[in-house]
Design a protein around this motif. Sequence first.
Motif, PDB file in Angstrom:
ATOM      1  N   SER A  35       0.823  -1.215   0.000  1.00 13.93           N
ATOM      2  CA  SER A  35       0.000   0.000   0.000  1.00 13.93           C
ATOM      3  C   SER A  35       0.859   1.268   0.000  1.00 13.93           C
ATOM      4  N   GLU A  36       2.026   1.204   0.635  1.00 13.26           N
ATOM      5  CA  GLU A  36       2.871   2.404   0.672  1.00 13.26           C
ATOM      6  C   GLU A  36       3.356   2.752  -0.746  1.00 13.26           C
ATOM      7  N   THR A  37       3.800   1.737  -1.477  1.00  7.63           N
ATOM      8  CA  THR A  37       4.263   1.964  -2.857  1.00  7.63           C
ATOM      9  C   THR A  37       3.117   2.503  -3.717  1.00  7.63           C
ATOM     10  N   ILE A  38       1.925   1.956  -3.515  1.00 10.63           N
ATOM     11  CA  ILE A  38       0.767   2.398  -4.309  1.00 10.63           C
ATOM     12  C   ILE A  38       0.464   3.867  -3.988  1.00 10.63           C
ATOM     13  N   GLU A  70      -2.633  12.571  -7.661  1.00  8.81           N
ATOM     14  CA  GLU A  70      -2.091  13.068  -8.931  1.00  8.81           C
ATOM     15  C   GLU A  70      -3.240  13.265  -9.923  1.00  8.81           C
ATOM     16  N   GLU A  71      -3.155  14.318 -10.739  1.00 10.87           N
ATOM     17  CA  GLU A  71      -4.234  14.636 -11.694  1.00 10.87           C
ATOM     18  C   GLU A  71      -4.418  13.539 -12.744  1.00 10.87           C
ATOM     19  N   ASP A  72      -3.279  12.995 -13.205  1.00  9.83           N
ATOM     20  CA  ASP A  72      -3.345  12.028 -14.313  1.00  9.83           C
ATOM     21  C   ASP A  72      -3.311  10.589 -13.792  1.00  9.83           C
ATOM     22  N   ALA A  73      -4.116  10.305 -12.752  1.00  9.08           N
ATOM     23  CA  ALA A  73      -4.065   8.987 -12.097  1.00  9.08           C
ATOM     24  C   ALA A  73      -4.414   7.836 -13.056  1.00  9.08           C
ATOM     25  N   LEU A 125       0.294   3.140 -17.103  1.00  5.34           N
ATOM     26  CA  LEU A 125       1.753   3.012 -17.209  1.00  5.34           C
ATOM     27  C   LEU A 125       2.293   2.066 -16.136  1.00  5.34           C
ATOM     28  N   LEU A 126       1.709   2.145 -14.938  1.00  2.00           N
ATOM     29  CA  LEU A 126       2.166   1.276 -13.857  1.00  2.00           C
ATOM     30  C   LEU A 126       1.866  -0.191 -14.189  1.00  2.00           C
TER      31      LEU A 126
END
Length: 276
Positions: free
Chosen positions: A189-192, A215-218, A224-225
Motif C-alpha cells: 500500500s505504501e508503494t501504491i 495526482e491529476e493524471d491517475a 503506465l504502472l
Amino acid sequence: MNEFGGNWTENKIEIVVKYAKAYLQVMKDRKYWNLLYFDGFAGSGDISTDEVDVDVMKGTATRILEIKDPREFDIYYFVEKDINLKTQLEESVKNFNKKQAFVVCDDCNARMKTMSEYLKKNKNTKALAYIDPYGMSVNWDSIQSLKSLDIDIWILVPTGIELNRLLKRNGDISDAWLLKLEKFLGLNSETIKNHFYKTRTELTLFGESKIIEKEEDAVDKAALLYKARLNEVFKFVSEPFVMRNSSNSIMYHFMMATNNSTALKIANDVIKPYFK
Ligand SMILES: C[S@@+](CC[C@H](N)C(=O)[O-])C[C@H]1O[C@@H](n2cnc3c(N)ncnc32)[C@H](O)[C@@H]1O
C-alpha cells in the motif's frame, strides 16, 4: 447472456480475433506446436445489445471457435464463473465439434494457475490467453504465475472504471480497497500511495500541516504502472488500446504481453487502426 458495453466492446473483440488469426497464420505450418486458446472470462458466447437491428451479437468465444483458416487451435479452454452463462457456452461449444474444448465454471485466477502448471509440463504447447474482466478480478499472483512461459496474453485493465475510483481524492482509502489494490497490482500500500499521491506542506496559523493530494493524471499513471508491472513478468508489452465511454472518460486500457518480439509487432499492428 452478457451485456454489450458500447462500440469499444466490438473493437475489443475485433482486436482479439484479428490477433488470433494472425497468430494462427504464423503457426500454420508449425504443426509440432500444440496451440491452446485460454479465455478466462468467457461469458455465454453471445452478447445482448441495445441496438434495434442487432439485438444479439457473437461474443469472442464464438468468434474464436469459428476460425478454421489458416488453422484451428488444438485446445480451447473457457472459464466462466456464472453457472448459467457457463451452461449456455457449453451448449454452443458442442456445436463446433472440437476435439478438445473445455468449459469450466470457476474463478479465472485458479485456472490461470492451472494453465501455468500445464504449460510448464507441456513444453510443446503455446498459449494465447484472453483476460476480459469487468473489474479488478485478476490477482497479480495469477499473472506472475505465467512468468517465462510460452504465452501471449491480452488483458483488459480497468484503469478508469475501477482502479481510479478506489483512489480517493484525499488519500483516505479504506483497508478493504487498499487490499484490493495490493492484490491487483502486487504492490504494497505504501508503494501504491507514493505512486498516486503527492504530499504538500502548508503553513497555517497553527504551524505546518501536510496535505495529501491525488495526482491529476491517475488513470494514465495506472496504465503506465500496470504496463511496467507486466514488463517485469513478460519481455514485451504492446501499446494499449484506450477505451472511452460516451462522455470520453477512460474506462479501460487493453494491452498484450508476450515474450516473443514477432508477437509484439503483430499486436501493435493490430491495435494501431483503433487509435483515435
Ligand atoms: C466482460 S464479460 C465477458 C465477455 C466475453 N469475454 C466476450 O467477449 O463475449 C465477463 C464475464 O466474466 C465472468 N466472470 C466474472 N468474474 C469472474 C471470475 N473471477 N472468473 C471467471 N469468470 C468471471 C462474468 O460472469 C462475465 O460473464
